[in-house]
Design an enzyme around this catalytic site. Structure first.
Site, PDB file in Angstrom:
ATOM      1  N   ASP A  39       1.122  -1.570   0.338  1.00 13.71           N
ATOM      2  CA  ASP A  39      -0.063   0.043  -0.232  1.00 13.71           C
ATOM      3  C   ASP A  39       0.679   1.203   0.128  1.00 13.71           C
ATOM      4  O   ASP A  39       0.482   2.513   0.980  1.00 13.71           O
ATOM      5  CB  ASP A  39      -0.855  -0.414   1.464  1.00 13.71           C
ATOM      6  N   GLU A  93      -4.544  -0.494  -1.256  1.00 12.88           N
ATOM      7  CA  GLU A  93      -6.351  -1.017  -0.587  1.00 12.88           C
ATOM      8  C   GLU A  93      -7.061   0.122  -1.642  1.00 12.88           C
ATOM      9  O   GLU A  93      -6.518   0.927  -1.882  1.00 12.88           O
ATOM     10  CB  GLU A  93      -5.718  -0.488   0.778  1.00 12.88           C
ATOM     11  N   LYS A 116      -5.894  -4.832  -3.250  1.00 10.93           N
ATOM     12  CA  LYS A 116      -6.743  -5.208  -2.179  1.00 10.93           C
ATOM     13  C   LYS A 116      -8.199  -4.563  -1.287  1.00 10.93           C
ATOM     14  O   LYS A 116      -7.673  -3.590  -1.607  1.00 10.93           O
ATOM     15  CB  LYS A 116      -6.076  -6.258  -0.871  1.00 10.93           C
ATOM     16  N   LYS A 129      -7.892  -4.779   4.795  1.00 12.83           N
ATOM     17  CA  LYS A 129      -6.187  -4.426   5.285  1.00 12.83           C
ATOM     18  C   LYS A 129      -5.463  -5.880   5.220  1.00 12.83           C
ATOM     19  O   LYS A 129      -4.317  -5.508   4.646  1.00 12.83           O
ATOM     20  CB  LYS A 129      -6.654  -4.377   6.783  1.00 12.83           C
ATOM     21  N   VAL A 146       3.434   0.313   4.611  1.00 13.17           N
ATOM     22  CA  VAL A 146       2.324   1.174   5.259  1.00 13.17           C
ATOM     23  C   VAL A 146       1.053   0.437   4.886  1.00 13.17           C
ATOM     24  O   VAL A 146       0.363  -0.203   4.697  1.00 13.17           O
ATOM     25  CB  VAL A 146       2.765   2.354   4.899  1.00 13.17           C
ATOM     26  N   THR A 147       0.373   0.925   6.916  1.00 16.52           N
ATOM     27  CA  THR A 147       1.260   0.592   7.746  1.00 16.52           C
ATOM     28  C   THR A 147       1.324  -0.119   8.290  1.00 16.52           C
ATOM     29  O   THR A 147       1.004  -1.079   8.321  1.00 16.52           O
ATOM     30  CB  THR A 147       0.193   1.893   8.763  1.00 16.52           C
ATOM     31  N   CYS A 155      -2.223  -2.664   7.953  1.00 22.43           N
ATOM     32  CA  CYS A 155      -2.455  -3.678   6.878  1.00 22.43           C
ATOM     33  C   CYS A 155      -1.203  -4.300   6.325  1.00 22.43           C
ATOM     34  O   CYS A 155      -1.471  -5.433   6.035  1.00 22.43           O
ATOM     35  CB  CYS A 155      -1.683  -2.872   5.062  1.00 22.43           C
ATOM     36  N   GLN A 178       8.090 -14.716  21.144  1.00 24.31           N
ATOM     37  CA  GLN A 178       7.127 -15.498  21.358  1.00 24.31           C
ATOM     38  C   GLN A 178       8.154 -17.204  20.121  1.00 24.31           C
ATOM     39  O   GLN A 178       7.398 -17.879  19.898  1.00 24.31           O
ATOM     40  CB  GLN A 178       5.982 -16.940  21.345  1.00 24.31           C
TER      41      GLN A 178
HETATM   42  N1  TIU Z   1      -2.657   0.098   4.119  1.00 21.58           N
HETATM   43  C1  TIU Z   1      -2.954   0.466   6.202  1.00 21.58           C
HETATM   44  O1  TIU Z   1      -2.469   0.505   6.197  1.00 21.58           O
HETATM   45  N2  TIU Z   1      -4.880   0.813   5.518  1.00 21.58           N
HETATM   46  C2  TIU Z   1      -4.891   1.647   6.234  1.00 21.58           C
HETATM   47  O2  TIU Z   1      -6.182   2.598   6.690  1.00 21.58           O
HETATM   48  N3  TIU Z   1      -3.497   2.569   7.593  1.00 21.58           N
HETATM   49  C3  TIU Z   1      -3.680   2.916   8.891  1.00 21.58           C
HETATM   50  O3  TIU Z   1      -3.396   3.269   9.468  1.00 21.58           O
HETATM   51  N4  TIU Z   1      -5.094   3.389   8.788  1.00 21.58           N
END
Ligand code: TIU
Length: 221
Positions: A25, A73, A130, A133, A158-159, A163, A203
């Protein structure tokens, strides 16, 4: 051929050619002002440090002809793949599908869902849209990876705790050996990034391993 990578909580063994670099993303909607990330109230400049490490990893994968997967996304224009629970949650300034300065938020084909120029996909690289997430939900990606003999995944993008973490957990449950590159991922919340890296590797690598881009790149030569 195998490469041994110094990692947490112990060394990771990377299978040459069967390891895909996954770039999650890295699209304008999260990284530039005026997109979906900003609509949620985030400081989007926090994600920029991940760009140069991802570019270095892409160069290394491309030199070797190893597989690269980019995700975005992104929803269909009619939002038929965006559950109301996702669109209506919270009280954002603008919602998924609403117009913004980079087109409709998180809608496929709009400028906001373009991957940033510095990390543009090269010809032949896989790019998947996609709706969730995680990168496996409603994408057919598992079957595509299996048909290409991919067994190992190196995660960037990210993030970290949204995701990237969701995708890495989905991958772990499907049997992939997963490594996350700490400086090639970012979050709007530094404390969440740190916690995500800890919980993924705790773990005895319950979800997978973490390393940094310099260590990984050095181990490939
Ligand atoms: N790609 C992804 O992480 N989508 C999000 O909505 N991330 C947020 O941190 N909001």
């Amino acid at each position: 051929m195998k490469h041994r990578i110094a990692a947490r909580p112990f060394d990771y063994t990377l299978a040459a050619g069967a390891t895909a670099l996954v770039v999650i993303d890295m699209q304008r909607d999260f990284i530039e002002p005026g997109g979906f990330g900003a609509s949620l109230g985030n400081d989007v400049s926090r994600l920029l440090p991940a760009v140069a490490p991802i570019a270095a990893l892409l160069a290394a994968w491309r030199t070797r002809g190893w597989p690269v997967i980019h995700t975005r996304e992104a929803h269909r224009a009619d939002l038929s793949d965006c559950p109301p629970a996702k669109r209506l949650r919270g009280n954002p300034a603008r919602r998924i599908g609403d117009p913004g300065s980079m087109g409709r938020l998180l809608v496929a084909g709009e400028p906001g869902t373009e991957i940033i120029a510095a990390l543009s996909p090269a010809p032949g690289e896989t790019v998947i849209d996609k709706p969730g997430k995680g990168m496996f939900w409603a994408t057919g990606l598992h079957e595509a990876l299996q048909s290409r003999g991919i067994t190992h995944l190196v995660f960037t993008g990210v993030t970290t705790e949204v995701c990237v973490q969701t995708s890495m957990r989905e991958a772990n449950d499907r049997g992939y050996e997963c490594l996350i590159v700490a400086d090639a991922t970012e979050s709007y919340f530094p404390e969440f990034k740190a916690a995500a890296l800890e919980m993924l590797t705790a773990q005895g690598a319950i979800v997978g391993w973490s390393t940094d881009s310099k260590t990984l790149l050095a181990a490939l030569y």
